[in-house]
Design a protein around this motif. Sequence first.
Motif, PDB file in Angstrom:
ATOM      1  N   THR A   1      50.646  38.176  39.371  1.00  0.00           N
ATOM      2  CA  THR A   1      50.392  39.438  40.071  1.00  0.00           C
ATOM      3  C   THR A   1      50.165  40.578  39.084  1.00  0.00           C
ATOM      4  O   THR A   1      49.312  41.443  39.305  1.00  0.00           O
ATOM      5  CB  THR A   1      51.570  39.771  41.004  1.00  0.00           C
ATOM      6  N   LEU A   2      50.903  40.584  37.969  1.00  0.00           N
ATOM      7  CA  LEU A   2      50.700  41.614  36.947  1.00  0.00           C
ATOM      8  C   LEU A   2      49.283  41.539  36.381  1.00  0.00           C
ATOM      9  O   LEU A   2      48.604  42.569  36.244  1.00  0.00           O
ATOM     10  CB  LEU A   2      51.722  41.432  35.817  1.00  0.00           C
ATOM     11  N   GLY A   3      48.822  40.331  36.049  1.00  0.00           N
ATOM     12  CA  GLY A   3      47.477  40.194  35.523  1.00  0.00           C
ATOM     13  C   GLY A   3      46.430  40.627  36.525  1.00  0.00           C
ATOM     14  O   GLY A   3      45.448  41.301  36.170  1.00  0.00           O
ATOM     15  N   LEU A   4      46.623  40.260  37.781  1.00  0.00           N
ATOM     16  CA  LEU A   4      45.690  40.673  38.827  1.00  0.00           C
ATOM     17  C   LEU A   4      45.701  42.193  38.974  1.00  0.00           C
ATOM     18  O   LEU A   4      44.638  42.828  39.113  1.00  0.00           O
ATOM     19  CB  LEU A   4      46.079  40.012  40.143  1.00  0.00           C
ATOM     20  N   ALA A   5      46.877  42.788  38.924  1.00  0.00           N
ATOM     21  CA  ALA A   5      46.991  44.244  39.059  1.00  0.00           C
ATOM     22  C   ALA A   5      46.219  44.973  37.976  1.00  0.00           C
ATOM     23  O   ALA A   5      45.645  46.047  38.214  1.00  0.00           O
ATOM     24  CB  ALA A   5      48.470  44.651  39.005  1.00  0.00           C
ATOM     25  N   SER A   6      46.153  44.397  36.780  1.00  0.00           N
ATOM     26  CA  SER A   6      45.482  45.068  35.671  1.00  0.00           C
ATOM     27  C   SER A   6      43.974  45.161  35.859  1.00  0.00           C
ATOM     28  O   SER A   6      43.303  45.928  35.165  1.00  0.00           O
ATOM     29  CB  SER A   6      45.796  44.344  34.354  1.00  0.00           C
TER      30      SER A   6
ATOM     31  N   GLU B   1      36.976  27.740  39.602  1.00  0.00           N
ATOM     32  CA  GLU B   1      37.227  26.942  40.805  1.00  0.00           C
ATOM     33  C   GLU B   1      37.697  27.805  41.970  1.00  0.00           C
ATOM     34  O   GLU B   1      37.505  27.443  43.130  1.00  0.00           O
ATOM     35  CB  GLU B   1      38.291  25.879  40.515  1.00  0.00           C
ATOM     36  N   ASN B   2      38.300  28.952  41.668  1.00  0.00           N
ATOM     37  CA  ASN B   2      38.940  29.741  42.718  1.00  0.00           C
ATOM     38  C   ASN B   2      38.247  31.049  43.047  1.00  0.00           C
ATOM     39  O   ASN B   2      38.711  31.789  43.916  1.00  0.00           O
ATOM     40  CB  ASN B   2      40.396  30.042  42.317  1.00  0.00           C
ATOM     41  N   THR B   3      37.144  31.366  42.379  1.00  0.00           N
ATOM     42  CA  THR B   3      36.478  32.646  42.617  1.00  0.00           C
ATOM     43  C   THR B   3      36.008  32.780  44.060  1.00  0.00           C
ATOM     44  O   THR B   3      36.264  33.775  44.730  1.00  0.00           O
ATOM     45  CB  THR B   3      35.286  32.831  41.660  1.00  0.00           C
TER      46      THR B   3
ATOM     47  N   SER C   1      41.106  29.101  27.951  1.00  0.00           N
ATOM     48  CA  SER C   1      40.102  28.156  28.465  1.00  0.00           C
ATOM     49  C   SER C   1      40.576  27.529  29.775  1.00  0.00           C
ATOM     50  O   SER C   1      39.788  27.358  30.710  1.00  0.00           O
ATOM     51  CB  SER C   1      39.820  27.070  27.423  1.00  0.00           C
ATOM     52  N   GLN C   2      41.863  27.185  29.852  1.00  0.00           N
ATOM     53  CA  GLN C   2      42.410  26.646  31.100  1.00  0.00           C
ATOM     54  C   GLN C   2      42.298  27.680  32.225  1.00  0.00           C
ATOM     55  O   GLN C   2      41.965  27.340  33.370  1.00  0.00           O
ATOM     56  CB  GLN C   2      43.872  26.256  30.904  1.00  0.00           C
ATOM     57  N   ALA C   3      42.556  28.933  31.889  1.00  0.00           N
ATOM     58  CA  ALA C   3      42.492  29.987  32.901  1.00  0.00           C
ATOM     59  C   ALA C   3      41.063  30.203  33.388  1.00  0.00           C
ATOM     60  O   ALA C   3      40.838  30.445  34.578  1.00  0.00           O
ATOM     61  CB  ALA C   3      43.065  31.286  32.336  1.00  0.00           C
ATOM     62  N   TRP C   4      40.089  30.102  32.490  1.00  0.00           N
ATOM     63  CA  TRP C   4      38.684  30.252  32.913  1.00  0.00           C
ATOM     64  C   TRP C   4      38.290  29.106  33.835  1.00  0.00           C
ATOM     65  O   TRP C   4      37.568  29.323  34.826  1.00  0.00           O
ATOM     66  CB  TRP C   4      37.764  30.298  31.697  1.00  0.00           C
ATOM     67  N   ALA C   5      38.732  27.907  33.543  1.00  0.00           N
ATOM     68  CA  ALA C   5      38.406  26.768  34.410  1.00  0.00           C
ATOM     69  C   ALA C   5      39.018  26.982  35.798  1.00  0.00           C
ATOM     70  O   ALA C   5      38.367  26.721  36.825  1.00  0.00           O
ATOM     71  CB  ALA C   5      38.928  25.473  33.792  1.00  0.00           C
ATOM     72  N   TRP C   6      40.255  27.467  35.848  1.00  0.00           N
ATOM     73  CA  TRP C   6      40.903  27.738  37.128  1.00  0.00           C
ATOM     74  C   TRP C   6      40.174  28.847  37.877  1.00  0.00           C
ATOM     75  O   TRP C   6      39.959  28.756  39.095  1.00  0.00           O
ATOM     76  CB  TRP C   6      42.361  28.115  36.883  1.00  0.00           C
TER      77      TRP C   6
ATOM     78  N   ALA D   1      39.071  38.866  36.971  1.00  0.00           N
ATOM     79  CA  ALA D   1      40.422  39.194  37.437  1.00  0.00           C
ATOM     80  C   ALA D   1      41.255  37.939  37.636  1.00  0.00           C
ATOM     81  O   ALA D   1      42.442  37.902  37.273  1.00  0.00           O
ATOM     82  CB  ALA D   1      40.344  39.990  38.739  1.00  0.00           C
ATOM     83  N   LEU D   2      40.635  36.893  38.187  1.00  0.00           N
ATOM     84  CA  LEU D   2      41.366  35.638  38.366  1.00  0.00           C
ATOM     85  C   LEU D   2      41.714  35.018  37.019  1.00  0.00           C
ATOM     86  O   LEU D   2      42.809  34.474  36.835  1.00  0.00           O
ATOM     87  CB  LEU D   2      40.529  34.665  39.196  1.00  0.00           C
TER      88      LEU D   2
END
Length: 465
Positions: free
Chosen positions: A372-377, A455-457, A447-452, A348-349
Amino acid sequence: MTSFFHRVLSKLSGSTPAPVPQPTVRSTRPQPVASKPLVAVAPAPATPPPRPTSVALAARRPLIGASGKVEGFEFRIDDMALQLLAMRADPVAQAAHVAAVLVAARLVAMDGRIGLARLPAAWLALAGVPRNDAGTVIGVEFDASGPPLSSEVMFGVAAKVAEFRAVGAKLAWGAGQSMGSNPDFLLVRPGTPEAVTGLIAAVKAPPAGLANIPFIATDMACVEDMERALQGGVHLASGSLTATTMAATLAKAGPLAPEVGRVALLISKLAAGAETADIVGDIKGDIGVSVRLLQRMNSASYAHLGGISSIDQAVMLLGRNDLHRWLSLMLMQFAGSRQLSSALQEVALWRARLVELLAVERGESEPGRFFTLGLASKLGLILKMAPTDVVSTLSLPPEGAQALLSESGPWFVYLHTAQDVENQTASEASAAADGFTSAVRVLELSSQAWAWAAENTVRAAVPTA
């Protein structure tokens, strides 16, 4: 000039990738090809098909362990490229795609996670072998519906398996394949609930001579099947991180924690433009949110601020946009105790951050709204909420509600692109159709989003971190 990616690919693959002609981007979007066993090289047809997509960063799919966490990622050549490459019988292009998948898996292994590279058995001989491949798992896949590979090809496959093992790689293939040695993992593709039942039985009573070899299950149809397989003893699993039906998911849902309603009310007020003083007053009236916010603002991420002692100061320094994001993430701590909670939160993150980065790429003026849209999905699956409830809980604007509920409207393009990446069907044509410069760029952002997300999970699951 050789691109940065090709220079990295050359260093990590152990060979020099040949240049691949650029594809012809068609104006119509290609239809996704159903997942099926990988194909062996076939003779070129009389009328050559379009050339396959150029070599790009391979799309990744989470590889989930029995702990319910993302233990690594799998990479493969997408089905459309596989078909086109096989039809053209072009070993140079095939070798370049093989190298791209292996490099992607190798980079994940270098970061300390498992990198699974799934490759057609007949193409394994095209792979360059590096000096060190520890942490990489190579899935050798055979086309069960096609003719058996010749003894000469099988000899080359077995030789390449030995070369990869010598540099630390692990190998995975199906139980029915005779390779002259046992695999390090048994590779299976249980696409139906009945196949999952058979897989669990095989884990408990493995085929003769294959005891104590862990199973990797790929291309699983839904979250429920993945959870069953992992509970049944499967070592690693990947597939579609969606529910069979949301109706079945909602039927099993219990009442939401009262904290969800209080956080949702704060989100709603922020979205409606309430005065900051009112927001501060509401936060002060909720001890749980107040404590978590102060702990968040006094974490290592904000150490440069020298310590925050009041809610007024915390809200002022965090800002309304980041406060909205933080409250949205806070909802995920109420995900419950399902086995894949940790993995679903990381996904989700990733989805939320990718959608935000895609919005930045296209020049949206308020990219934070797309987070927020991506999280909502993904929030409906995590909290077992109906999509309409997710829309109201996160106070999505009309464009966001339209994208989530009817899969249409100007914002849906971002969810659509994220879905392509998640399903490993992103291509140059799909990227162009969705208004992005290239599939390479979309996958770089992924790939940038997976790295983020990695770190934030923990921070999202426990906002006090």
